[in-house]
Design an enzyme around this catalytic site. Structure first.
Site, short mmCIF file in Angstrom:
data_model
loop_
_atom_site.label_atom_id
_atom_site.label_comp_id
_atom_site.label_asym_id
_atom_site.label_seq_id
_atom_site.Cartn_x
_atom_site.Cartn_y
_atom_site.Cartn_z
N TRP A 170 3.23 30.61 -6.28
CA TRP A 170 3.26 29.15 -6.21
C TRP A 170 4.62 28.66 -5.73
O TRP A 170 4.73 27.77 -4.88
CB TRP A 170 2.92 28.58 -7.57
CG TRP A 170 3.43 27.18 -7.83
CD1 TRP A 170 4.26 26.79 -8.81
CD2 TRP A 170 3.09 26.00 -7.10
NE1 TRP A 170 4.50 25.45 -8.73
CE2 TRP A 170 3.78 24.93 -7.69
CE3 TRP A 170 2.27 25.74 -5.99
CZ2 TRP A 170 3.69 23.62 -7.22
CZ3 TRP A 170 2.19 24.43 -5.51
CH2 TRP A 170 2.89 23.39 -6.13
N ASP A 205 -6.43 30.18 -15.84
CA ASP A 205 -5.14 29.76 -15.28
C ASP A 205 -4.23 30.97 -15.13
O ASP A 205 -3.72 31.48 -16.12
CB ASP A 205 -4.46 28.72 -16.17
CG ASP A 205 -3.11 28.29 -15.62
OD1 ASP A 205 -2.87 28.48 -14.42
OD2 ASP A 205 -2.31 27.75 -16.39
N HIS A 239 -5.92 25.61 -14.04
CA HIS A 239 -4.59 25.18 -14.48
C HIS A 239 -4.61 23.72 -14.90
O HIS A 239 -4.03 23.35 -15.91
CB HIS A 239 -3.58 25.40 -13.35
CG HIS A 239 -2.18 25.02 -13.72
ND1 HIS A 239 -1.48 25.66 -14.73
CD2 HIS A 239 -1.35 24.05 -13.23
CE1 HIS A 239 -0.28 25.11 -14.84
NE2 HIS A 239 -0.18 24.14 -13.96
N ASP A 299 1.68 21.93 -18.06
CA ASP A 299 2.54 22.24 -16.92
C ASP A 299 3.96 21.72 -17.22
O ASP A 299 4.49 21.97 -18.29
CB ASP A 299 1.92 21.62 -15.64
CG ASP A 299 2.59 22.08 -14.35
OD1 ASP A 299 2.21 23.15 -13.84
OD2 ASP A 299 3.48 21.37 -13.86
N TRP A 300 4.58 21.01 -16.27
CA TRP A 300 5.93 20.47 -16.50
C TRP A 300 5.98 19.49 -17.67
O TRP A 300 7.05 19.23 -18.21
CB TRP A 300 6.45 19.81 -15.23
CG TRP A 300 7.38 20.68 -14.44
CD1 TRP A 300 7.06 21.49 -13.40
CD2 TRP A 300 8.79 20.84 -14.66
NE1 TRP A 300 8.18 22.15 -12.95
CE2 TRP A 300 9.26 21.77 -13.70
CE3 TRP A 300 9.70 20.30 -15.56
CZ2 TRP A 300 10.59 22.15 -13.63
CZ3 TRP A 300 11.02 20.68 -15.49
CH2 TRP A 300 11.46 21.60 -14.54
#
Length: 303
Positions: free
Chosen positions: A164, A250, A280, A123-124
């Site tokens: 999202w 995901d 995810h 993710d980030w």
């Protein structure tokens, strides 16, 4: 810059989480400082494995992976991004920028004098971690990317991300644990959901969680787009080992592994894996499997 600090008592008796906290003060571009929390487990003289989380999670996400990595002889560093976990949380959404987070994590690398790093990012954690790799190519020995991306805004982010992003801005209550639950394929016990909520005693602590989706470059003129394009130029020359460990369920990052395999030379000849039964937040669903694959990746690609 005004910051909030989650009381230590919020982190008492979390299931599966028995790690000692470590802290450092990192400088801010405006002359101030904020406190960053990180885990530092395993032998101190071993090469580090850097685990970077995304949003709205924190290093609790890595609790299943850390024991396997340390048992294999690795030192593990798992920081909480500012705004998350036990790290300080800027109180204003305007204080959250992509570049600031890259700079804050750069300060952590410098303060801990990390070299020969194996990065796992999700993710980030990838948006920040891959920028660090591009800026410090000689400090990273290997990279493993799971369910992440490095967007420039030149391509459609996809319907999953747009949904999202809209949700993050319109929901009255930003329920971090509920977001994690919705991004997993397994049923999470209430105590685990509560652990993901622990850093956020009330809505005032969640400005980072709400702002992060808006910082992702989705248009070509985003403030971070040029630097991400420059990072891709560096990654397109990255010949050190790079593996993709994406999950099979995901909707946000699906297909990103194929892009990395196409564009990054270090991916060639690696044992890329699509991990079954993972959402995810694959570290939550399949953390042990991810850790074992990471151990194998390091063993098969010695310095």
């Amino acid at each position: 810059m005004k910051t909030l600090r989650t009381p230590d008592s919020c982190f008492d008796n979390l299931p599966g989480y028995d790690f000692a906290p470590h802290y450092l003060m990192v400088p801010d571009t405006e002359g101030g400082e904020l406190r960053v929390h990180y885990l530092d487990e395993g032998p101190q003289d071993a090469d580090p494995v850097l685990l970077l989380h995304g949003e709205p999670s924190w290093c609790y996400l890595y609790r299943k992976m850390i024991p396997i990595l340390t048992a294999a002889g690795h030192r593990v560093i798992a920081p909480d991004l500012p705004g998350f976990g036990r790290s300080d949380k800027p109180a204003s959404r305007d204080d959250y920028t992509y570049q600031r987070h890259v700079d804050w994590m750069q300060s952590l690398l410098d303060h801990l004098q990390l070299n020969n790093i194996t990065l796992f990012c999700q993710d980030w954690g990838g948006l920040i971690g891959l920028r660090l790799v591009a800026d410090n190519p000689d400090r990273f020995a290997r990279v493993a990317a799971g369910n992440t991306m490095l967007p420039t805004g030149d391509h459609d982010p996809g319907e999953g991300f747009r949904k999202w992003q809209k949700f993050s801005q319109t929901t009255d209550q930003f329920h971090a644990g509920g977001v994690i639950k919705g991004g997993t394929t397994t049923d999470l016990p209430q105590a685990v959901i509560d652990a993901y909520n622990a850093p956020f005693p009330d809505e005032s602590y969640k400005e980072g969680a709400r702002q992060f989706p808006m910082l992702v470059p989705t248009t070509p003129d985003n403030p971070a787009s040029d630097k991400n394009r420059e990072a891709w130029k560096q990654l397109s020359k990255w010949n050190r080992p790079f593996i993709t460990l994406f999950s099979d369920s995901d909707p946000v990052t699906a297909g990103g592994d194929r892009v990395m395999q196409k564009l990054i030379p270090g991916t060639r000849g690696q044992k890329h894996t699509t991990i079954p039964n993972g959402g995810h937040f694959l570290q939550e669903d399949q953390g042990e499997a991810v850790a074992e694959l990471l151990v194998e990746f390091i063993r098969n690609n010695p310095r």
